[in-house]
Write an enzyme that holds these catalytic residues in place. Sequence first.
Site, PDB file in Angstrom:
ATOM      1  CE1 TYR A 240      -3.551  -2.620   0.348  1.00 29.66           C
ATOM      2  CE2 TYR A 240      -2.450  -3.277   2.370  1.00 29.66           C
ATOM      3  CZ  TYR A 240      -3.396  -3.522   1.389  1.00 29.66           C
ATOM      4  OH  TYR A 240      -4.161  -4.642   1.439  1.00 29.66           O
TER       5      TYR A 240
ATOM      6  CD  GLU B 214     -14.593  15.048 -13.869  1.00 28.32           C
ATOM      7  OE1 GLU B 214     -15.630  15.470 -13.338  1.00 28.32           O
ATOM      8  OE2 GLU B 214     -13.619  15.799 -14.128  1.00 28.32           O
TER       9      GLU B 214
ATOM     10  CE  LYS C   5      -9.851  21.706  -8.346  1.00 30.89           C
ATOM     11  NZ  LYS C   5     -10.028  22.174  -9.734  1.00 30.89           N
TER      12      LYS C   5
END
Length: 103
Positions: free
Chosen positions: A37, A57, A83
């Site tokens: 991870y 996106e 954001k």
Amino acid sequence: FPSHERITPQPLVLGFSIELDIEPAARSHALEATVNYAQLTQELCETVQTERFELLETLVLTLAEFALSKYPHLLSITVRCTKPQAIPNTSGPTAQVCLKRTP
């Protein structure tokens, strides 16, 4: 991102969740049988820092495709990016994508 964000980069909050068959790693205690991870997080953050994205996106899709291509143990990955300072008085816009490995 809007033109002013290209001049002054905005902070992003990146998150992901993964689906994988955990049994081989759980039984063998072998890191090679799962996903590191910390390494995946570092690689995703490096991609965010070194590449340019016009849209959240595009960013989340690029990161999800990268992870599936690099980590064969992943069955699926969900990547989300927010954001937090983009819109005052909100937690900020978030884009999320979930990609599943095709057999």
